[in-house]
Motif scaffolding. Structure first.
Motif, PDB file in Angstrom:
ATOM      1  N   ILE A  11       0.893  -1.000   0.078  1.00 16.11           N
ATOM      2  CA  ILE A  11       0.112  -0.042   0.172  1.00 16.11           C
ATOM      3  C   ILE A  11       0.813   1.233  -0.088  1.00 16.11           C
ATOM      4  O   ILE A  11       0.720   2.172  -0.715  1.00 16.11           O
ATOM      5  CB  ILE A  11      -0.934  -0.003   1.114  1.00 16.11           C
ATOM      6  N   ASP A  12       1.902   1.157   0.792  1.00 16.43           N
ATOM      7  CA  ASP A  12       2.698   2.463   1.045  1.00 16.43           C
ATOM      8  C   ASP A  12       3.550   2.531  -0.586  1.00 16.43           C
ATOM      9  O   ASP A  12       3.591   3.754  -0.698  1.00 16.43           O
ATOM     10  CB  ASP A  12       3.857   2.068   1.904  1.00 16.43           C
ATOM     11  N   LEU A  13       3.924   1.646  -1.006  1.00 19.82           N
ATOM     12  CA  LEU A  13       4.743   1.988  -2.271  1.00 19.82           C
ATOM     13  C   LEU A  13       3.468   2.343  -3.529  1.00 19.82           C
ATOM     14  O   LEU A  13       3.782   3.182  -4.123  1.00 19.82           O
ATOM     15  CB  LEU A  13       5.284   0.529  -2.843  1.00 19.82           C
ATOM     16  N   LEU A  14       2.651   1.669  -3.295  1.00 21.46           N
ATOM     17  CA  LEU A  14       1.391   2.238  -4.483  1.00 21.46           C
ATOM     18  C   LEU A  14       1.027   3.576  -4.260  1.00 21.46           C
ATOM     19  O   LEU A  14       0.591   4.521  -5.056  1.00 21.46           O
ATOM     20  CB  LEU A  14       0.274   1.243  -4.367  1.00 21.46           C
ATOM     21  N   THR A  15       1.024   3.978  -2.783  1.00 23.60           N
ATOM     22  CA  THR A  15       0.580   5.287  -2.504  1.00 23.60           C
ATOM     23  C   THR A  15       1.440   6.385  -3.000  1.00 23.60           C
ATOM     24  O   THR A  15       1.149   7.459  -3.451  1.00 23.60           O
ATOM     25  CB  THR A  15       0.432   5.425  -1.117  1.00 23.60           C
ATOM     26  N   SER A  16       2.610   6.088  -3.034  1.00 30.02           N
ATOM     27  CA  SER A  16       3.792   6.902  -3.457  1.00 30.02           C
ATOM     28  C   SER A  16       4.002   6.859  -5.016  1.00 30.02           C
ATOM     29  O   SER A  16       4.442   8.048  -5.463  1.00 30.02           O
ATOM     30  CB  SER A  16       5.188   6.840  -2.849  1.00 30.02           C
ATOM     31  N   ASN A  17       3.641   5.888  -5.724  1.00 27.96           N
ATOM     32  CA  ASN A  17       3.714   5.543  -6.992  1.00 27.96           C
ATOM     33  C   ASN A  17       2.738   4.414  -7.543  1.00 27.96           C
ATOM     34  O   ASN A  17       3.309   3.545  -7.696  1.00 27.96           O
ATOM     35  CB  ASN A  17       4.993   5.560  -7.554  1.00 27.96           C
ATOM     36  N   ASN A  38      -1.208 -11.257  -5.964  1.00 30.04           N
ATOM     37  CA  ASN A  38      -2.335 -11.898  -5.479  1.00 30.04           C
ATOM     38  C   ASN A  38      -2.796 -11.022  -4.200  1.00 30.04           C
ATOM     39  O   ASN A  38      -4.078 -11.052  -4.056  1.00 30.04           O
ATOM     40  CB  ASN A  38      -2.001 -13.251  -4.966  1.00 30.04           C
ATOM     41  N   ARG A  39      -1.961 -10.489  -3.605  1.00 30.15           N
ATOM     42  CA  ARG A  39      -2.100  -9.387  -2.385  1.00 30.15           C
ATOM     43  C   ARG A  39      -3.220  -8.157  -2.872  1.00 30.15           C
ATOM     44  O   ARG A  39      -3.957  -7.794  -2.314  1.00 30.15           O
ATOM     45  CB  ARG A  39      -0.927  -8.981  -1.825  1.00 30.15           C
ATOM     46  N   ILE A  40      -2.483  -7.640  -4.064  1.00 26.44           N
ATOM     47  CA  ILE A  40      -3.243  -6.704  -4.409  1.00 26.44           C
ATOM     48  C   ILE A  40      -4.689  -6.855  -4.787  1.00 26.44           C
ATOM     49  O   ILE A  40      -5.544  -6.293  -4.481  1.00 26.44           O
ATOM     50  CB  ILE A  40      -2.591  -5.994  -6.004  1.00 26.44           C
ATOM     51  N   ARG A  41      -4.954  -8.149  -5.438  1.00 20.18           N
ATOM     52  CA  ARG A  41      -5.966  -8.556  -5.865  1.00 20.18           C
ATOM     53  C   ARG A  41      -7.365  -9.090  -4.722  1.00 20.18           C
ATOM     54  O   ARG A  41      -8.167  -8.322  -4.585  1.00 20.18           O
ATOM     55  CB  ARG A  41      -5.882  -9.838  -6.647  1.00 20.18           C
ATOM     56  N   ASP A  42      -6.602  -9.320  -3.571  1.00 21.75           N
ATOM     57  CA  ASP A  42      -7.202  -9.758  -2.449  1.00 21.75           C
ATOM     58  C   ASP A  42      -7.572  -8.592  -1.633  1.00 21.75           C
ATOM     59  O   ASP A  42      -8.643  -8.362  -1.242  1.00 21.75           O
ATOM     60  CB  ASP A  42      -6.123 -10.395  -1.686  1.00 21.75           C
ATOM     61  N   ILE A  48      -9.775  -2.947   0.824  1.00 23.75           N
ATOM     62  CA  ILE A  48      -8.871  -2.507   1.654  1.00 23.75           C
ATOM     63  C   ILE A  48      -8.031  -1.431   0.595  1.00 23.75           C
ATOM     64  O   ILE A  48      -7.329  -0.509   1.197  1.00 23.75           O
ATOM     65  CB  ILE A  48      -7.866  -3.478   2.102  1.00 23.75           C
ATOM     66  N   LEU A  49      -7.707  -1.704  -0.510  1.00 20.33           N
ATOM     67  CA  LEU A  49      -7.135  -0.761  -1.520  1.00 20.33           C
ATOM     68  C   LEU A  49      -7.683  -0.753  -2.865  1.00 20.33           C
ATOM     69  O   LEU A  49      -8.551  -1.789  -3.170  1.00 20.33           O
ATOM     70  CB  LEU A  49      -5.872  -1.725  -1.602  1.00 20.33           C
ATOM     71  N   ARG A  50      -7.848   0.468  -3.388  1.00 19.24           N
ATOM     72  CA  ARG A  50      -8.184   0.688  -4.757  1.00 19.24           C
ATOM     73  C   ARG A  50      -7.249   1.589  -5.540  1.00 19.24           C
ATOM     74  O   ARG A  50      -6.975   2.632  -4.948  1.00 19.24           O
ATOM     75  CB  ARG A  50      -9.635   1.245  -4.712  1.00 19.24           C
ATOM     76  N   LEU A 144      -5.472  12.370  -0.124  1.00 18.35           N
ATOM     77  CA  LEU A 144      -6.487  11.268  -0.897  1.00 18.35           C
ATOM     78  C   LEU A 144      -6.006   9.933  -0.605  1.00 18.35           C
ATOM     79  O   LEU A 144      -6.389   9.021  -1.356  1.00 18.35           O
ATOM     80  CB  LEU A 144      -6.563  11.698  -2.339  1.00 18.35           C
ATOM     81  N   ARG A 145      -4.992   9.382   0.072  1.00 17.80           N
ATOM     82  CA  ARG A 145      -4.638   8.169   0.841  1.00 17.80           C
ATOM     83  C   ARG A 145      -5.829   7.524   1.070  1.00 17.80           C
ATOM     84  O   ARG A 145      -5.761   6.249   1.223  1.00 17.80           O
ATOM     85  CB  ARG A 145      -3.505   8.285   1.419  1.00 17.80           C
ATOM     86  N   TYR A 146      -6.810   8.132   1.665  1.00 11.00           N
ATOM     87  CA  TYR A 146      -7.600   7.572   2.650  1.00 11.00           C
ATOM     88  C   TYR A 146      -9.081   7.674   2.056  1.00 11.00           C
ATOM     89  O   TYR A 146      -9.235   8.919   1.411  1.00 11.00           O
ATOM     90  CB  TYR A 146      -7.782   7.697   4.158  1.00 11.00           C
ATOM     91  N   GLY A 147     -10.033   6.895   1.985  1.00 14.24           N
ATOM     92  CA  GLY A 147     -11.225   6.865   1.671  1.00 14.24           C
ATOM     93  C   GLY A 147     -12.131   5.938   1.928  1.00 14.24           C
ATOM     94  O   GLY A 147     -11.705   4.927   2.466  1.00 14.24           O
TER      95      GLY A 147
END
Length: 153
Positions: A11-17, A38-42, A48-50, A144-147
């Motif tokens: 999540i931290d890595l995707l948030t930064s880029n 698999n983790r991202i898909r899950d 939890i993440l989009r 915008l990291r949270y929603g």
């Protein structure tokens, strides 16, 4: 378990880029590309993440942000909020615990557009007793990291 350490690192890595590839993420967290995928898909499946593309309101010509306090009578705030959420210019609609009943953020082109949206769209919603508008002069911070990923769009 909501999210473990590996999930949080991803999540931290995707948030930064958000354009990092699964391979790049895997290399940085010491995992495999398949595990990361698999983790991202899950996490997406569990809300939890989009990963989304974000529009810049200024480049779209939406130079004015209006923050409306909406007061409701003779109808539930949830019903009114649901109807307000259908307004195209509504960027955010929140039902509140106390006064006002609803907080509505409108992204509009200018003062004339704001007046048009209020007169033709907001005023058409039954149950609004009154409202107060605030105009944003400058955004100092917008995180915008949270929603609420389960929110209705």
């Amino acid at each position: 378990m909501i999210a473990d350490d590996l999930d949080l690192q991803i999540i931290d890595l995707l948030t930064s880029n958000a354009q990092l590839t699964n391979k790049e993420i895997a290399d940085r967290v010491g995992s495999t590309e398949i595990t990361v995928a698999n983790r991202i898909r899950d996490m997406e499946a569990r809300n939890i993440l989009r990963v989304v593309a974000q529009r810049d309101v200024k480049t779209l010509g939406l130079d004015l942000i209006a923050l409306l306090d909406i007061y409701v009578s003779q109808r539930s705030p949830e019903e009114v909020a649901e109807e307000l959420s259908l307004i195209e210019e509504a960027a955010s609609v929140s039902v509140l615990l106390s006064d006002p009943d609803i907080f509505l953020q409108l992204n509009v082109r200018d003062h004339q557009h704001l007046l048009e949206v209020i007169e033709t769209k907001v005023a058409a919603v039954k149950g609004i007793s009154h409202w107060a508008a605030n105009l944003s002069l400058e955004i100092i911070k917008l995180d915008l990291r949270y929603g609420t990923l389960g929110a209705r769009n």
